[in-house]
Structure formats: structure tokens, C-alpha cells
Design an enzyme around this catalytic site. Structure first.
Site, short mmCIF file in Angstrom:
data_model
loop_
_atom_site.label_atom_id
_atom_site.label_comp_id
_atom_site.label_asym_id
_atom_site.label_seq_id
_atom_site.Cartn_x
_atom_site.Cartn_y
_atom_site.Cartn_z
N HIS A 20 66.84 37.54 -15.53
CA HIS A 20 67.97 38.22 -16.18
C HIS A 20 68.86 37.21 -16.90
O HIS A 20 70.09 37.36 -16.93
CB HIS A 20 68.76 39.07 -15.17
CG HIS A 20 68.02 40.31 -14.77
ND1 HIS A 20 68.07 41.48 -15.50
CD2 HIS A 20 67.15 40.54 -13.76
CE1 HIS A 20 67.29 42.39 -14.92
NE2 HIS A 20 66.72 41.85 -13.87
N ASP B 206 67.46 36.07 -20.02
CA ASP B 206 66.93 36.00 -21.40
C ASP B 206 67.76 36.79 -22.40
O ASP B 206 67.68 36.52 -23.59
CB ASP B 206 65.44 36.38 -21.46
CG ASP B 206 65.15 37.82 -21.08
OD1 ASP B 206 66.03 38.49 -20.49
OD2 ASP B 206 64.02 38.28 -21.39
N SER C 295 42.75 54.55 -23.04
CA SER C 295 42.94 53.49 -22.04
C SER C 295 42.04 53.77 -20.85
O SER C 295 42.07 54.88 -20.28
CB SER C 295 44.39 53.44 -21.57
OG SER C 295 44.45 52.65 -20.39
N GLY D 60 52.58 49.04 -12.82
CA GLY D 60 53.95 49.09 -12.28
C GLY D 60 54.33 47.86 -11.47
O GLY D 60 55.27 47.90 -10.69
N LEU E 288 54.55 42.79 -13.91
CA LEU E 288 53.94 41.57 -14.45
C LEU E 288 53.67 41.73 -15.95
O LEU E 288 52.77 41.09 -16.51
CB LEU E 288 52.65 41.23 -13.68
CG LEU E 288 52.85 41.01 -12.17
CD1 LEU E 288 51.51 40.81 -11.46
CD2 LEU E 288 53.76 39.81 -11.90
N SER F 118 53.26 46.06 -20.23
CA SER F 118 53.67 46.60 -21.54
C SER F 118 53.79 45.49 -22.58
O SER F 118 53.33 45.65 -23.72
CB SER F 118 54.95 47.43 -21.44
OG SER F 118 55.92 46.77 -20.70
N ASP G 270 59.25 38.30 -21.82
CA ASP G 270 57.90 38.79 -21.49
C ASP G 270 56.97 38.63 -22.69
O ASP G 270 55.84 38.15 -22.57
CB ASP G 270 57.95 40.26 -21.08
CG ASP G 270 58.88 40.49 -19.92
OD1 ASP G 270 59.31 39.51 -19.31
OD2 ASP G 270 59.19 41.66 -19.63
N TYR H 179 68.57 48.61 -15.72
CA TYR H 179 68.43 47.36 -16.49
C TYR H 179 69.43 47.37 -17.66
O TYR H 179 70.16 46.39 -17.86
CB TYR H 179 66.99 47.27 -17.01
CG TYR H 179 66.68 46.02 -17.80
CD1 TYR H 179 66.09 44.92 -17.18
CD2 TYR H 179 66.97 45.92 -19.16
CE1 TYR H 179 65.80 43.77 -17.90
CE2 TYR H 179 66.69 44.78 -19.88
CZ TYR H 179 66.10 43.71 -19.24
OH TYR H 179 65.82 42.57 -19.95
#
Ligand code: GLA
Length: 392
Positions: free
Chosen positions: A39, A41, A72, A129, A132, A135, A179, A229
Site C-alpha cells: 500500500h 505504490d 478461459s 482470488g 497474486l 488480473s 502489480d 481498497y
């Protein structure tokens, strides 16, 4: 690599079964784990993530029209989801395809014209979920594919920025750059020490002889994660605006402990003051942690990981009962250099540095204690640091 060929064949088979032809190209982009600097970035601080050898794969071919067909292998039941280059709008029913669609939309917004549609099959081996960055890996992968297929003049850092832009503006998650940057810029056996204020970065070799990175998954993901978030972003921004009125800073990255102690009384709200404290101290911890690692002082690195977790729990309030139980249990095990929550929080994973010969014991002890206290079985992954995106 032999694993890669097996995976490629598996995805190509699916591609042929779905779309009826098999001339396609195969690509990969990694997920990430953050060693320290959480937290920070979007607060102008430093982060220290690395790309994993786990990530998202895709096989893809250009079409002659403007249609997009997505599938997918992680969501088989959703079948083939169709869209069009003329319909790049966020849509709940488009499910996970909002990520690749968002990237195509973002390329368009940045002035790149995508000339034809695509048939794609994705497959990811990042646990769902887990926090890591599955997305971000889909975003970077899709951008990498567009560049490879259509020759767009964008760097890997651009791919990271486009990924963040699409996640912020298309998918409504106000994430920072960590990320996507870790996925796009990953380097085997190196972590990335990134100043998110300037995007200056250095690769730090992670030569952990006899030591491994162990990720433990709480297997919980609490609801409202993205709205909580976004709340944290708002709270730390509000505190920063108050600080800016009394001292000459542009972000938390400009503050040291003395400055914080001097000026923090100007933050009127106690909660926001704790958010600011985390942002300042976590950035300083990250800088110290990288220094410690460079001088092979693993004990200091481990202590800072623990302090990071405690600050994320008490001041930033993004852990949860399960993450705390997991981290606390890991701290108590033999051979654990350090452990902390990693990623956005509110569930997801811890990351630990562990002496190789103690990993079996760590898992054997931590699993049952966690289960006894939560009723949930955790998963453990012993991971390797991999490269950024590539064609294979
Ligand atoms: C999520 C976001 C990142 C970062 C982390 C917390 O993973 O996507 O940008 O803010 O949380 O460090």
C-alpha cells in the site's frame, strides 16, 4: 520449459476444439508476489515485488473481422464469450473478459487502432482470488499480445501503465502500478526495487542460498475488497492534503520519520493519521529492507517483514483475522526468516522467507493450527521468481 510445452499443447487443443482451426501463437505473463512495500505504490513510496513463474497463458489468432471471441480454461462453464472491437464497454455479464476488453479499450484511448478482432483462449495457474495478481497478468499478457500481433510501439513499462489505466478507468479498481509493473518487468531470480513516484527501478538479485519463498493462502477473500481498497486511497490522500499545507512535500515518499513526527499532529482525523503513518514508515521500511538484503542481513529483512505486517494490521487495517493467524503462526516456526501479508489484503496470501530444510515442518505445523483456529485449510506454494512476459 517442458511444462510450458505441455501447457501450450493443452491450450492449443482447447483452441482447436472451440474455434475449429489451430494456427495460433502462444504467450505468457506472470503473476507477482510482493516481498515488502505494501500500500505504498499509490502513496509515492517504494515497493519490492517479483514476478512468479506462475501466471497466465494464452493462445491467440487474428480474425478477418472485428469480432472478439474469448474463452478461459479456468471458467469452462462460461463457454466462449463474444464481443467486438466496436463494443469495448464494461459489462457485468462480460465477467472476466472485462480485463482483456479493458486493455483493448485502453490501447484505443492511447491512440492505437486495433485493426482486427481475435480468437483467444486463456489459462492461468495462479490460484483464483489469491491476491497474486492474476488480473494484472491477464492485462499485461493482453497488451503484450496486441504489441506482438499488431506491432504497436510500446515498451514493457508502457504495457504496465496501460494495464493500470484500464484497471482504474475500465474496471473501476483504483490500484497503483506495482502489480502490472512486476508482471511486465519481471526478471528471473530478481526482485524489482521500484520508486513508484518516479518509476525508477533496480533489479536486486535474490540469491537465497538454502532459502525459499513460501506463499500461504488463507483461502478467504472478504467482500467489498475493492471498495475498502479505494477507501484507503481516499483516507491517505486526505491526510496527505493536510500535510501538504504545513510542509513542502508532494507525496509520502518525501517524508522521513522526523518530519512525520513533527507534522503528523496537523492531520485532524486519527484514522487518517494512522493511514499516513503506515504510508511513511512502510516506505522507509522497504528502503531499509533492500539495504539489508544487499548486505546479506536476512535477520533485519525478516524483522522488517514482520513490522510491515503489524503496521498493515494496526495502522492501515487491511489484514483480517485469517491473515493474522497465518502470519503469527508462521513467525513462531523454526527457520522462518520473515513473514507478512502480501498484496491488497482483506484475505489472500502471506509471503514468507524460509530455510529450505524447515519448509516441511512449517507446513506441517502451520496448516493444522490455522485449520483449528479458522476451520479453513490453507494452501502452500513454494515459488520461484520468473521472467516478465514472453512468446513461447
Ligand atoms: C493491490 C494493488 C496494488 C497495490 C497492492 C497493495 O495488489 O493492485 O497496486 O496497491 O494492492 O500494496
Amino acid at each position: 520449459m517442458s511444462d510450458n510445452i505441455e501447457i501450450k499443447n493443452k491450450i492449443k487443443e482447447r483452441f482447436k476444439a472451440l474455434y475449429g482451426y489451430d494456427s495460433c501463437r502462444a504467450f505468457f505473463a506472470p503473476g507477482r508476489v510482493n516481498l515488502i512495500g505494501e500500500h505504498t505504490d499509490y502513496n509515492g513510496g517504494h515497493v519490492f515485488p517479483c514476478a512468479l513463474t506462475l501466471g497466465t497463458y494464452a493462445v491467440v489468432a487474428k480474425r478477418n473481422d472485428r469480432k472478439l471471441r474469448f474463452h478461459s480454461m479456468n471458467f469452462e462453464s462460461l463457454g466462449v464469450i463474444e464481443s467486438s472491437l466496436d463494443d469495448l464497454v464494461f459489462n457485468e455479464s462480460a465477467a472476466w473478459t472485462n480485463y482483456p476488453k479493458g486493455i483493448m479499450w485502453a490501447f484505443k484511448e492511447k491512440g492505437f487502432d486495433i485493426p482486427s478482432g481475435l480468437d483467444i483462449v486463456y489459462y492461468g495457474n495462479i490460484p483464483n482470488g489469491s491476491g497474486l495478481s492474476s488480473s494484472a497478468s491477464i492485462e499485461v499478457l493482453t497488451g503484450f499480445i496486441l504489441r506482438a500481433l499488431y506491432g504497436f510501439d510500446v515498451s514493457n513499462i508502457d504495457l504496465a501503465l496501460i494495464g493500470q489505466f484500464s484497471e482504474n478507468k475500465f474496471n473501476g479498481m483504483n490500484c497503483g502500478i506495482m502489480d502490472q509493473f512486476a508482471s511486465a518487468m519481471g526478471k528471473k531470480d530478481h526482485a524489482i526495487f521500484l520508486d513508484t513516484n518516479t518509476l525508477e527501478y533496480t533489479y536486486v538479485p535474490i540469491e537465497l542460498q538454502g532459502i525459499k519463498i513460501v506463499i500461504a493462502n488463507t483461502n478467504v477473500k472478504h467482500t467489498l475488497t475493492s471498495s475498502k481498497y479505494n477507501d484507503r486511497r481516499r483516507e491517505s490522500e486526505a491526510a496527505l492534503n493536510e500535510l501538504k499545507k504545513c510542509c513542502n512535500i508532494s507525496s509520502y515518499g518525501d517524508m522521513d520519520e522526523d518530519m512525520f513526527n513533527l507534522y503528523s499532529k496537523n492531520i485532524s482525523n486519527d484514522i487518517n493519521r494512522r493511514r499516513a503513518k503506515h504510508a511513511v514508515y512502510e516506505n522507509l521500511r522497504t528502503i531499509s529492507a533492500v539495504k539489508a538484503l544487499n548486505s546479506k542481513d536476512l535477520n533485519t529483512f525478516g524483522r522488517l517483514m514482520k513490522e510491515s505486517h503489524i503496521s498493515l494490521d494496526k495502522d492501515y487495517e487491511v489484514t483480517c483475522k485469517e491473515l493474522n493467524i497465518l502470519a503469527e503462526t508462521e513467525w513462531a516456526q523454526e527457520g522462518v526468516i520473515g513473514a507478512r501479508m502480501t498484496g491488497g489484503g482483506f484475505g489472500g496470501c502471506t509471503v514468507a522467507l524460509v530455510y529450505e530444510d524447515c519448509i516441511e515442518n512449517l507446513i506441517a505445523k502451520t496448516g493444522p493450527i490455522y485449520y483449528e483456529k479458522t476451520g479453513i485449510k490453507p494452501d502452500f506454494y513454494i515459488v520461484d521468481i520468473g521472467d516478465g512476459p514472453y512468446e513461447f
